[in-house]
Design a protein around this motif. Structure first.
Motif, PDB file in Angstrom:
ATOM      1  N   UNK A 555       0.822  -1.210   0.000  1.00  0.00           N
ATOM      2  CA  UNK A 555       0.000   0.000   0.000  1.00  0.00           C
ATOM      3  C   UNK A 555       0.858   1.263   0.000  1.00  0.00           C
ATOM      4  N   UNK A 556       2.078   1.169   0.554  1.00  0.00           N
ATOM      5  CA  UNK A 556       2.939   2.338   0.658  1.00  0.00           C
ATOM      6  C   UNK A 556       3.810   2.608  -0.549  1.00  0.00           C
ATOM      7  N   UNK A 557       3.912   1.647  -1.461  1.00  0.00           N
ATOM      8  CA  UNK A 557       4.817   1.807  -2.600  1.00  0.00           C
ATOM      9  C   UNK A 557       4.390   2.978  -3.483  1.00  0.00           C
ATOM     10  N   UNK A 558       5.350   3.862  -3.720  1.00  0.00           N
ATOM     11  CA  UNK A 558       5.095   5.006  -4.589  1.00  0.00           C
ATOM     12  C   UNK A 558       4.395   6.155  -3.907  1.00  0.00           C
ATOM     13  N   UNK A 559       4.147   6.026  -2.587  1.00  0.00           N
ATOM     14  CA  UNK A 559       3.415   7.085  -1.868  1.00  0.00           C
ATOM     15  C   UNK A 559       4.327   7.755  -0.844  1.00  0.00           C
ATOM     16  N   UNK A 560       4.119   9.040  -0.588  1.00  0.00           N
ATOM     17  CA  UNK A 560       4.820   9.694   0.525  1.00  0.00           C
ATOM     18  C   UNK A 560       4.440   9.050   1.855  1.00  0.00           C
ATOM     19  N   UNK A 561       5.288   9.248   2.853  1.00  0.00           N
ATOM     20  CA  UNK A 561       5.136   8.563   4.140  1.00  0.00           C
ATOM     21  C   UNK A 561       3.774   8.774   4.780  1.00  0.00           C
ATOM     22  N   UNK A 562       3.323  10.022   4.832  1.00  0.00           N
ATOM     23  CA  UNK A 562       2.076  10.313   5.537  1.00  0.00           C
ATOM     24  C   UNK A 562       0.891   9.587   4.919  1.00  0.00           C
ATOM     25  N   UNK A 563       0.817   9.598   3.583  1.00  0.00           N
ATOM     26  CA  UNK A 563      -0.284   8.907   2.906  1.00  0.00           C
ATOM     27  C   UNK A 563      -0.161   7.405   3.082  1.00  0.00           C
ATOM     28  N   UNK A 564       1.059   6.894   2.968  1.00  0.00           N
ATOM     29  CA  UNK A 564       1.274   5.452   3.106  1.00  0.00           C
ATOM     30  C   UNK A 564       0.823   4.968   4.481  1.00  0.00           C
ATOM     31  N   UNK A 565       1.209   5.706   5.518  1.00  0.00           N
ATOM     32  CA  UNK A 565       0.814   5.290   6.866  1.00  0.00           C
ATOM     33  C   UNK A 565      -0.686   5.429   7.069  1.00  0.00           C
ATOM     34  N   UNK A 566      -1.274   6.524   6.593  1.00  0.00           N
ATOM     35  CA  UNK A 566      -2.712   6.744   6.800  1.00  0.00           C
ATOM     36  C   UNK A 566      -3.534   5.614   6.189  1.00  0.00           C
TER      37      UNK A 566
END
Length: 732
Positions: A555-566
């Motif tokens: 889910x986190x691949x290609x996403x900034x940290x905040x969005x990935x964690x959310x």
């Protein structure tokens, strides 16, 4: 003899003069993206004024005149969209060799779309007058034909035109002007309707159709802004989730659900159940405030000082620039909020210097990517992740910051040992004395750390995050007055403008993540993942944790940290809690893997950014950064088996687990790099791996066994390589 005292000071002074005052310059310079417009004249003044007003609005609203919560968050998103569409183009620029300028007829079509956009905005004012005159609700026909459809026509048409509209870099595209008006119309309508009792009807069949149409237009605007700033990865994931809303009822097995109508879903997704939920709550308060803080530090050149200080401390150690990258990127990444952005700001300096002392291009890029990613797990700020975690879990921020301390130390010890062992194995040198700034000079400006110290002290003294952040921001300006880079009125205005520009990306990302979170909560897909994890836990808890790790990274691949964690916190964390994992442990587990997705092949944003600077192969760099950051893939499992890692337990337990885990991480690093006070053989590496696992596991008996193996290996290697050890000790 009488002349000796006169010549020595002269020689000393001459030698000192050869030492550079500063090796880091430009770390604090504003990064200009390839699709960023560079305005001149009145257009520059207009957007600079809007950016300053946007930052000032947040400071005033958060500290002086608070605004109604939903209205504040809507303005927060709308302001970022208006600035974003003005500053960032939807396609490449014609004046930089990317094709010819768009034909005139395309320009006229874009201007034609201004008519429905302005008409929708006009309807907002007319509807406001009706509500003020006592109307309980707006006629559905007015909301549909006079507001919703014109708004969607202008929004969809302008987005499509912006993809193929090319022009010079210094001009605003008419299609983007249309999108700016659409953002104003969407925000105006939602603020108007949510200010009436109709707000309670969201998510029901009685909700005004205008809410759904405005929410759809707002979602399209957010997705387009996210595409411009972060690429397609997050947009594609969001689109898949949105498709699931309407096609989920036709899916087999645990993915199927009863279904939601268009009006029921979209009338609720632009509320605190979705876009205006926890992610935007954090971005509109804590994140924007700390971005303003970072901008003030940047305006006073504190970033340059951090990097120079790191060079003075660690530059002369073997592989010096690599160790500098660890310290500098950890400091900058803690505040930065994005791994890839941190790579660009500090890596442009550290990567070439690493190559200069002997690191291959691939290793240089990998070290910078791993160090920059580590900044996201470094307390107290943790790249804004700590604030989202506090918002989602309800756990006090200070508890989260304290709990993050030992895992962050383990990560950076691991990266440091990986770097040091590689430098020893390859016989690399440190930087010469005349290549780095004098520590005695830089220590005189140690007061530049004061804003960060004030921030930490204020938080642990019980001040609210908002008050502590505001105090730290003000102290950054005050401290600059006794530094070489004094902040006057113009510098403060520049910092406010810079903060708004820096904030656009993370605000768009948080809003887009909120859209995904809304889908998860409204469709119940998170609960179905929880039941899947519960089933796996019945077979093996370790298997359930491994599956949770894979989903979080995916889910986190290609996403900034905040969005990935959310997103991962909405899908995976509830499932872990349901199988008996403590909430703090579950969220840290998810957070860590969301963070390290930035260095996990095949989609590793931080590694790709570093490869672009180092000139190495992107995939090779991502594999190397994965190896260097290996500890981050092991540490989360340690949370589960040893809660003392997160400060859960007695002080004796915490100290024992922390100390033995650190030794285990050192053994693990030596095993990966095939070096432990000298080169090691295959069977020794296997033994080191066993010892590392024993100490990382955290049990008393396994710790004793691991310590015995470590001591035996240490004595054996010292006996085999006494000369090498002395040589490396003197060079390190």
């Amino acid at each position: 003899m009488s002349n000796a005292p006169d010549t020595r000071p002269g020689e000393s002074e001459e030698a000192t003069d050869k030492v550079p005052d500063s090796i880091a310059e430009g770390v604090d310079e504003e990064v200009i993206e390839s699709n960023r417009r560079l305005f001149t004249g009145w257009q520059w003044a207009l957007f600079a004024g809007l950016a300053i007003a946007y930052s000032a609005f947040h400071l005033i609203s958060l500290n002086v005149y608070p605004m109604e919560t939903w209205s504040f968050r809507i303005v927060h998103i709308a302001g970022a969209l208006i600035l974003g569409f003005g500053l960032y183009a939807g396609s490449r620029f014609a004046d930089e060799g990317h094709g010819k300028a768009s034909p005139v007829w395309l320009t006229w079509i874009s201007y034609a779309l201004l008519i429905p956009a302005l008409y929708a905005l006009l309807q907002v004012f007319l509807m406001q007058q009706q509500i003020s005159s006592g109307a309980l609700r707006i006629e559905p026909q007015t909301e549909t034909w006079h507001f919703g459809y014109p708004l969607l026509l202008a929004t969809g048409g302008a987005i499509l035109l912006s993809w193929c509209y090319r022009q010079v870099r210094s001009k605003l595209a008419p299609s983007d002007l249309v999108l700016m008006v659409c953002a104003m119309a969407t925000a105006g309508y939602l603020i108007l309707i949510y200010g009436t009792p109709l707000r309670a009807s969201t998510g029901t069949s009685f909700a005004p159709v205008g809410i759904s149409l405005a929410a759809l237009a707002g979602s399209l605007l957010i997705l387009e802004m996210t595409r411009r700033l972060t690429g397609l990865a997050l947009v594609v994931i969001s689109a898949i989730f949105l498709l699931y809303v309407f096609f989920g009822p036709y899916l087999p097995g645990f993915l199927g659900y009863p279904g939601l109508s268009f009006n029921r879903f979209f009338s609720q997704v632009y509320t605190d159940a979705g876009i205006l939920g926890p992610t935007t709550a954090v971005s509109s308060t804590y994140i924007i405030l700390f971005i303003i803080f970072a901008a003030f530090l940047q305006a006073s050149k504190v970033g340059d000082y951090f990097v120079n200080f790191a060079f003075a401390c660690a530059g002369r150690a073997r592989g010096g620039p690599a160790k500098v990258a660890i310290f500098a990127s950890g400091l900058m990444g803690m505040i930065n909020g994005t791994s890839a952005g941190n790579v660009v700001s500090t890596g442009s300096l550290t990567i070439p210097l690493m190559k200069k002392v002997g690191y291959p291009s691939k290793s240089a890029g990998a070290i910078e990517a791993a160090a920059s990613t580590g900044g996201q797990i470094m307390p107290p700020i943790m790249g804004a992740g700590a604030f989202i975690m506090a918002e989602v879990t309800g756990i006090p921020y200070t508890e989260i910051a304290v709990a993050a301390l030992i895992p962050a130390i383990l990560y950076f010890v691991s990266v440091y040992c990986m770097v040091d062992f590689e430098a020893a194995y390859k016989g690399m040198r440190g930087m010469r004395k005349d290549e780095i700034p004098l520590f005695s000079r830089l220590v005189k400006q140690v007061y530049l750390f004061a804003p960060i110290i004030i921030l930490i002290a204020a938080l642990f003294m019980g001040y609210s995050v908002i008050r502590a952040g505001t105090l730290a921001t003000a102290s950054a300006a005050v401290v600059s007055w006794i530094s070489p880079n004094k902040m006057g009125i113009l510098s403060i205005l520049r910092a406010l403008r810079l903060a708004s520009t820096m904030a656009i990306q993370i605000i768009a990302v948080c809003a887009c993540a909120g859209l995904i979170v809304g889908v998860i909560s409204l469709t119940g897909v998170g609960a179905r993942f929880s039941s899947l994890l519960l089933g796996l836990a019945g077979v093996s808890q370790l298997l359930a944790l491994f599956f949770a790790m894979c989903i979080s990274i995916l889910l986190g691949m290609g996403m900034p940290t905040t969005a990935a964690y959310a997103v991962a916190a909405s899908v995976v964390a509830p499932g872990l809690i349901n199988i008996g994992v403590q909430p703090l442990v579950a969220h840290f587990f998810v957070f860590y893997f969301a963070v390290v997705s930035a260095i996990t092949p095949p989609v590793a944003l931080a590694s790709y950014a570093a490869a672009g600077i180092s000139g190495a192969n992107a995939m090779g760099t991502s594999v190397a950064s994965f190896k260097i950051g290996l500890a981050a893939f092991i540490v989360p499992f340690m949370f589960f088996y040893s809660p003392a890692m997160l400060m859960e337990g007695s002080w004796m337990q915490i100290l024992r687990v922390g100390a033995t885990a650190t030794l285990g991480i050192v053994l693990l690093s030596g095993m990966v790099q095939a070096w432990f006070f000298g080169p090691i053989k295959v069977w020794t590496r296997v033994l080191m791996l066993i010892g590392a696992i024993f100490m990382i596991y955290g049990g008393i008996y396994t710790d004793i066994a691991g310590l015995a193996i470590a001591v035996a290996l240490f004595l054996m290697q010292r006996k085999l390589y006494p000369k090498e050890d002395k040589a490396t000790a003197s060079s390190g």
